[in-house]
Design a protein around this motif. Structure first.
Motif, PDB file in Angstrom:
ATOM      1  N   VAL A  75     -25.288  -2.854 -46.955  1.00  0.00           N
ATOM      2  CA  VAL A  75     -24.690  -3.927 -46.667  1.00  0.00           C
ATOM      3  C   VAL A  75     -24.404  -4.674 -48.092  1.00  0.00           C
ATOM      4  O   VAL A  75     -24.901  -5.066 -48.908  1.00  0.00           O
ATOM      5  CB  VAL A  75     -25.707  -4.909 -45.960  1.00  0.00           C
ATOM      6  CG1 VAL A  75     -25.045  -6.385 -45.806  1.00  0.00           C
ATOM      7  CG2 VAL A  75     -26.195  -4.046 -44.713  1.00  0.00           C
ATOM      8  N   ASN A  76     -22.853  -4.697 -48.332  1.00  0.00           N
ATOM      9  CA  ASN A  76     -22.532  -5.032 -49.581  1.00  0.00           C
ATOM     10  C   ASN A  76     -21.966  -6.451 -49.699  1.00  0.00           C
ATOM     11  O   ASN A  76     -21.958  -7.061 -48.691  1.00  0.00           O
ATOM     12  CB  ASN A  76     -21.313  -4.149 -49.979  1.00  0.00           C
ATOM     13  CG  ASN A  76     -20.914  -4.063 -51.384  1.00  0.00           C
ATOM     14  OD1 ASN A  76     -21.644  -4.564 -52.377  1.00  0.00           O
ATOM     15  ND2 ASN A  76     -19.473  -3.974 -51.706  1.00  0.00           N
TER      16      ASN A  76
ATOM     17  N   VAL B 198     -23.166 -14.178 -49.792  1.00  0.00           N
ATOM     18  CA  VAL B 198     -23.662 -14.755 -48.643  1.00  0.00           C
ATOM     19  C   VAL B 198     -25.289 -15.241 -49.249  1.00  0.00           C
ATOM     20  O   VAL B 198     -26.158 -15.587 -48.386  1.00  0.00           O
ATOM     21  CB  VAL B 198     -23.840 -13.856 -47.520  1.00  0.00           C
ATOM     22  CG1 VAL B 198     -22.698 -13.513 -46.912  1.00  0.00           C
ATOM     23  CG2 VAL B 198     -24.617 -12.515 -48.044  1.00  0.00           C
ATOM     24  N   GLY B 199     -25.149 -15.498 -50.540  1.00  0.00           N
ATOM     25  CA  GLY B 199     -26.591 -15.930 -50.948  1.00  0.00           C
ATOM     26  C   GLY B 199     -27.647 -15.152 -50.962  1.00  0.00           C
ATOM     27  O   GLY B 199     -28.973 -15.742 -50.762  1.00  0.00           O
ATOM     28  N   TRP B 200     -27.561 -13.924 -50.805  1.00  0.00           N
ATOM     29  CA  TRP B 200     -28.449 -13.000 -50.664  1.00  0.00           C
ATOM     30  C   TRP B 200     -29.506 -13.166 -49.424  1.00  0.00           C
ATOM     31  O   TRP B 200     -30.529 -13.436 -49.400  1.00  0.00           O
ATOM     32  CB  TRP B 200     -29.329 -12.800 -51.821  1.00  0.00           C
ATOM     33  CG  TRP B 200     -28.893 -12.021 -52.910  1.00  0.00           C
ATOM     34  CD1 TRP B 200     -28.066 -12.505 -54.094  1.00  0.00           C
ATOM     35  CD2 TRP B 200     -28.723 -10.473 -52.931  1.00  0.00           C
ATOM     36  NE1 TRP B 200     -27.535 -11.593 -54.759  1.00  0.00           N
ATOM     37  CE2 TRP B 200     -27.961 -10.329 -54.366  1.00  0.00           C
ATOM     38  CE3 TRP B 200     -29.276  -9.472 -52.417  1.00  0.00           C
ATOM     39  CZ2 TRP B 200     -27.771  -9.019 -54.500  1.00  0.00           C
ATOM     40  CZ3 TRP B 200     -28.904  -8.280 -52.634  1.00  0.00           C
ATOM     41  CH2 TRP B 200     -28.207  -8.023 -53.730  1.00  0.00           C
ATOM     42  N   SER B 201     -28.615 -13.690 -48.547  1.00  0.00           N
ATOM     43  CA  SER B 201     -29.600 -14.285 -47.234  1.00  0.00           C
ATOM     44  C   SER B 201     -30.208 -12.956 -46.204  1.00  0.00           C
ATOM     45  O   SER B 201     -29.493 -12.179 -45.854  1.00  0.00           O
ATOM     46  CB  SER B 201     -28.605 -14.830 -46.067  1.00  0.00           C
ATOM     47  OG  SER B 201     -28.992 -14.990 -44.833  1.00  0.00           O
ATOM     48  N   GLU B 202     -31.409 -13.114 -46.178  1.00  0.00           N
ATOM     49  CA  GLU B 202     -32.289 -12.081 -45.655  1.00  0.00           C
ATOM     50  C   GLU B 202     -31.703 -11.978 -44.122  1.00  0.00           C
ATOM     51  O   GLU B 202     -31.568 -11.122 -43.449  1.00  0.00           O
ATOM     52  CB  GLU B 202     -33.634 -12.318 -45.609  1.00  0.00           C
ATOM     53  CG  GLU B 202     -34.590 -11.335 -45.018  1.00  0.00           C
ATOM     54  CD  GLU B 202     -35.971 -11.578 -44.970  1.00  0.00           C
ATOM     55  OE1 GLU B 202     -36.778 -10.909 -44.613  1.00  0.00           O
ATOM     56  OE2 GLU B 202     -36.365 -12.824 -45.759  1.00  0.00           O
ATOM     57  N   ALA B 203     -31.617 -13.320 -43.390  1.00  0.00           N
ATOM     58  CA  ALA B 203     -31.292 -13.411 -41.927  1.00  0.00           C
ATOM     59  C   ALA B 203     -30.032 -12.809 -41.726  1.00  0.00           C
ATOM     60  O   ALA B 203     -29.671 -12.009 -40.800  1.00  0.00           O
ATOM     61  CB  ALA B 203     -31.094 -14.808 -41.772  1.00  0.00           C
ATOM     62  N   ARG B 204     -28.832 -12.826 -42.556  1.00  0.00           N
ATOM     63  CA  ARG B 204     -27.779 -12.382 -42.457  1.00  0.00           C
ATOM     64  C   ARG B 204     -27.885 -10.794 -42.476  1.00  0.00           C
ATOM     65  O   ARG B 204     -27.279  -9.990 -41.851  1.00  0.00           O
ATOM     66  CB  ARG B 204     -26.634 -12.727 -43.569  1.00  0.00           C
ATOM     67  CG  ARG B 204     -25.260 -12.120 -43.704  1.00  0.00           C
ATOM     68  CD  ARG B 204     -24.645 -12.531 -42.255  1.00  0.00           C
ATOM     69  NE  ARG B 204     -23.413 -11.693 -42.152  1.00  0.00           N
ATOM     70  CZ  ARG B 204     -22.520 -11.630 -40.972  1.00  0.00           C
ATOM     71  NH1 ARG B 204     -23.307 -11.907 -39.957  1.00  0.00           N
ATOM     72  NH2 ARG B 204     -21.277 -10.991 -40.947  1.00  0.00           N
ATOM     73  N   PHE B 205     -28.649 -10.232 -43.484  1.00  0.00           N
ATOM     74  CA  PHE B 205     -28.690  -8.583 -43.624  1.00  0.00           C
ATOM     75  C   PHE B 205     -29.435  -8.149 -42.474  1.00  0.00           C
ATOM     76  O   PHE B 205     -29.158  -7.223 -41.925  1.00  0.00           O
ATOM     77  CB  PHE B 205     -29.673  -8.527 -44.910  1.00  0.00           C
ATOM     78  CG  PHE B 205     -30.244  -7.016 -44.968  1.00  0.00           C
ATOM     79  CD1 PHE B 205     -29.304  -6.235 -45.430  1.00  0.00           C
ATOM     80  CD2 PHE B 205     -31.361  -6.830 -44.601  1.00  0.00           C
ATOM     81  CE1 PHE B 205     -29.699  -4.831 -45.506  1.00  0.00           C
ATOM     82  CE2 PHE B 205     -32.058  -5.607 -44.493  1.00  0.00           C
ATOM     83  CZ  PHE B 205     -31.123  -4.526 -45.070  1.00  0.00           C
ATOM     84  N   ARG B 206     -30.319  -8.908 -41.850  1.00  0.00           N
ATOM     85  CA  ARG B 206     -30.922  -8.497 -40.646  1.00  0.00           C
ATOM     86  C   ARG B 206     -30.158  -8.378 -39.362  1.00  0.00           C
ATOM     87  O   ARG B 206     -30.257  -7.618 -38.705  1.00  0.00           O
ATOM     88  CB  ARG B 206     -32.268  -9.389 -40.487  1.00  0.00           C
ATOM     89  CG  ARG B 206     -33.247  -9.346 -41.527  1.00  0.00           C
ATOM     90  CD  ARG B 206     -34.038  -8.035 -41.777  1.00  0.00           C
ATOM     91  NE  ARG B 206     -35.177  -8.277 -42.724  1.00  0.00           N
ATOM     92  CZ  ARG B 206     -35.432  -7.344 -43.689  1.00  0.00           C
ATOM     93  NH1 ARG B 206     -35.015  -5.929 -43.473  1.00  0.00           N
ATOM     94  NH2 ARG B 206     -36.252  -7.569 -44.480  1.00  0.00           N
TER      95      ARG B 206
ATOM     96  N   HIS C 180     -30.795   3.977 -42.836  1.00  0.00           N
ATOM     97  CA  HIS C 180     -31.570   3.565 -43.871  1.00  0.00           C
ATOM     98  C   HIS C 180     -30.585   2.306 -44.401  1.00  0.00           C
ATOM     99  O   HIS C 180     -29.813   2.567 -45.139  1.00  0.00           O
ATOM    100  CB  HIS C 180     -31.799   4.435 -44.889  1.00  0.00           C
ATOM    101  CG  HIS C 180     -32.540   5.687 -44.626  1.00  0.00           C
ATOM    102  ND1 HIS C 180     -33.744   5.674 -44.744  1.00  0.00           N
ATOM    103  CD2 HIS C 180     -32.009   6.628 -44.059  1.00  0.00           C
ATOM    104  CE1 HIS C 180     -34.221   7.035 -44.138  1.00  0.00           C
ATOM    105  NE2 HIS C 180     -33.242   7.571 -43.953  1.00  0.00           N
ATOM    106  N   ALA C 181     -31.176   1.171 -44.138  1.00  0.00           N
ATOM    107  CA  ALA C 181     -30.381  -0.105 -44.328  1.00  0.00           C
ATOM    108  C   ALA C 181     -30.736  -0.649 -45.860  1.00  0.00           C
ATOM    109  O   ALA C 181     -31.965  -0.876 -46.120  1.00  0.00           O
ATOM    110  CB  ALA C 181     -30.248  -1.152 -43.626  1.00  0.00           C
ATOM    111  N   ILE C 182     -29.753  -0.904 -46.705  1.00  0.00           N
ATOM    112  CA  ILE C 182     -30.041  -1.370 -48.217  1.00  0.00           C
ATOM    113  C   ILE C 182     -29.033  -2.717 -48.474  1.00  0.00           C
ATOM    114  O   ILE C 182     -27.718  -2.534 -48.210  1.00  0.00           O
ATOM    115  CB  ILE C 182     -29.681  -0.308 -49.230  1.00  0.00           C
ATOM    116  CG1 ILE C 182     -30.532   0.825 -48.610  1.00  0.00           C
ATOM    117  CG2 ILE C 182     -30.117  -0.775 -50.508  1.00  0.00           C
ATOM    118  CD1 ILE C 182     -30.248   2.245 -49.745  1.00  0.00           C
TER     119      ILE C 182
END
Length: 638
Positions: free
Chosen positions: A172-173, A178-186, A205-207
């Protein structure tokens, strides 16, 4: 010159050289991982690879200097290093800022060697992406954190799975945007995990990362304290390559016959699976002959045995007839010898794949003629649902059935990659038209139908009638005059003593195609049936006249492909839509204007005229007699 070398080696050169050799041997012994980067446009694939090469210390001094120069001249980072330029080597790629061709790069760490393929993101270059994925162990799928999972991400993931990859690193580049949003990554991780589950991708394997700034590439980033997984490079170092199981049956596709002189003859290739040793009994397919291994020769030395991945030359005690493309196997484990197969296919050619078309099929080093028997379905890349299809357009994924001109040892791709992956090659251009994987290898005697050869052939049947058998295919709009011309043609030919048969599109709908309607799929099936009947009648030695709208160009070309060269003559019976509507012999135009016809395609809009018919007659201004004369001239009956 006094004979003294201009450069004197240091006294410790010998020790240094031996040390370099030891280091090289150590590096070559490291495990190798092949992976691809893929995803949608501008997800940052080239930047990711370039940054990996740079930060892992895999760039030579001259490469670093060239990167700095190119970044100043062509870069998009305001004078800072533009890592994408390390991968985008074509001038067009650098000018447009996109990846066009597959770029392969080699690098290594203390734990592993890597071959990475940077694949294009644009849909028009899907064929290049499929090429890159064909030899990979896993895929790094990039997703722009701002955009999420896009249609091209789904398309590439389906191709990745089609080509046998069940492991994906989801990168996830651009997380910095996106302000290193954990919610967006999840959310992106959950969305892709659902897709992977539907496709049968077993590992994801998500990074979260930023390829541009190097976050979570080699070491953990301070910007994502909530992420407890490994960064990208340590993840790639730890994942195992796809190796054949140790207990796999022995397989050696024969690449060439090694015969340096008259006293030596060996069978050369790379062991695809299993193990072979001196003294083993092996079997050569498709002939089925057996032999005993006398010698196993590796690069520059004799071996007692060889395993999967090793290039070898086998020497047999027996003198066998072995050719390039044959398969050497362990007895008792022979794969299916098949002339038919069902396969999943990604179509890579501008011209659509249609039933009846002929191609060359290549499995490993073996190439045989093949014909498309049927298209079972096409896959919707967005939903994964399948639907009926009369053709597969460029970049489509579908399931097809193919018939081969000779038997081949084949296996399900899920069971044996070496015997289950193939490409289809255009016979005229020799370009790769499609890439597929075997779903089912259909053995002879399995209950499927196979063509039976008989001693009396089409040429003899035609000779007995004193004529050359042909198919005259009259196509055009309703009301253009096809039936009128067909009737006149048959009367002229009958008067000359020719043996004919007229197949009218409407008449055959009362029997042959009684079960079909007028939807596009039904029209395609109607044309296919007409073509098959016409082909059988040509084999009987007749001159067959087919009169049918047959609105789709691909369907007519599929019929043509079923005939020998010169047997199929396409006649475009041309008339303006106004003329056809004025004639309206069946009242179709009037019903279409009244909204009574649900599928009016082929009456006006939707008809695809021939691009290069053998005969083109315009009935707006040309008489029936003149049109008949033009067709007879093409037949050689003038």
């Amino acid at each position: 010159m006094d004979g003294t070398p201009a450069y004197r080696l240091p006294d410790d050169e010998g020790a240094s050289r031996h040390g370099a050799h030891r280091a090289l041997r150590h590096h070559e012994a490291l495990p190798l991982l092949r992976f691809i980067t893929c995803g949608s446009v501008d997800d940052g694939k080239s930047t990711l690879i370039g940054r990996l090469l740079h930060d892992s210390g895999s760039l030579a001094l001259d490469q670093r200097e060239a990167l700095a120069r190119d970044s100043a001249r062509l870069g998009t980072q305001g004078g800072a290093l533009d890592f994408a330029l390390l991968v985008d080597g074509l001038e067009a790629e650098r000018e447009q800022g996109i990846t066009i061709d597959v770029a392969y790069r080699y690098f290594g760490t203390a734990r592993r060697r890597f071959i990475v393929a940077d694949c294009p993101g644009h849909e028009q270059y899907t064929r290049n992406m499929a090429t890159g994925a064909s030899g990979a162990d896993l895929a790094v799928v990039l997703v722009d954190a701002r955009k999420g999972v896009l249609p091209q991400t789904r398309r590439h993931s389906r191709i990745v799975r089609l080509l046998g990859l069940k492991r994906v690193v989801l990168a996830v580049n651009k997380m910095d945007l996106v302000g290193w949003s954990e919610a967006r990554f999840r959310a992106i991780h959950d969305d892709y995990r659902a897709l992977a589950q539907a496709l049968g991708i077993e590992e994801v394997h998500a990074i979260p990362l930023s390829a541009l700034h190097g976050d979570n590439l080699l070491v953990a980033s301070e910007h994502s304290p909530w992420f407890t997984g490994q960064p990208l490079l340590p993840t790639l170092e730890a994942l195992p390559a796809l190796e054949p199981p140790a207990a796999a049956a022995f397989r050696l596709p024969v690449q060439w016959i090694n015969r340096p002189h008259q006293d030596f003859r060996g069978v050369a290739g790379t062991v695809a699976a299993g193990r072979v040793a001196v003294g083993d009994t092996v079997q050569v397919l498709p002939a089925g002959t057996r032999a005993t291994v006398a010698r196993v020769i590796g690069p520059g030395r004799e071996l007692a045995a060889a395993e999967a991945g090793q290039p070898v030359t086998l020497v047999f005690h027996e003198d066998l007839d072995v050719s390039r493309g044959d398969l050497v196997v362990a007895p008792g484990s022979a794969p299916v010898l098949a002339r038919r197969l069902r396969a999943d296919l990604v179509w890579l050619d501008e011209a659509p794949l249609v039933p009846g078309r002929r191609y060359l099929l290549r499995v490993g080093p073996k190439t045989v003629p093949a014909q498309v028997v049927a298209i079972e379905h096409q896959c919707d890349i967005h939903t994964g649902a399948t639907h009926a299809a009369g053709a597969l357009p460029l970049n489509a994924i579908g399931r097809v059935e193919l018939e081969l001109e000779e038997r081949l040892p084949l296996a399900r791709f899920e069971d044996e990659r070496a015997l289950g992956a193939f490409i289809l090659i255009d016979r005229a251009s020799h370009a790769t038209a499609g890439a597929g994987t075997v779903v089912e290898a259909i053995a002879e005697g399995s209950g499927r139908a196979y063509a039976q050869a008989f001693s009396l052939g089409p040429a003899e049947r035609a000779a007995a009638k004193g004529q050359q058998a042909r198919c005259l295919w009259l196509t055009g709009l309703s009301g253009a005059g096809k039936s009128t011309l067909a009737d006149a043609l048959e009367r002229h030919l009958a008067a000359r003593g020719r043996h004919t048969m007229l197949l009218d599109g409407d008449n055959t709908r009362t029997g042959l195609s009684k079960d079909l309607g007028f939807a596009p799929g039904d029209r395609r099936e109607h044309v296919r049936r007409l073509g098959e009947v016409a082909r059988l009648m040509v084999e009987a030695g007749l001159i067959v006249i087919v009169s049918a709208i047959s609105p789709y160009r691909a369907d007519r070309e599929a019929v043509r492909a079923r005939f020998a060269p010169g047997e199929f003559i396409e006649v475009f019976v041309d008339a303006s839509p106004e003329t056809c509507a004025a004639r309206d012999p069946k009242g179709l135009y009037a019903r279409a204007r009244a909204g009574e016809l649900g599928h009016a395609i082929g009456i006006g809009t939707g008809y695809e005229p021939p691009l290069a018919p053998e005969v083109h007659v315009s009935t707006d201004a040309t008489s029936v007699e003149a049109s008949v004369a033009a067709v007879l001239a093409a037949l050689g009956e003038d």
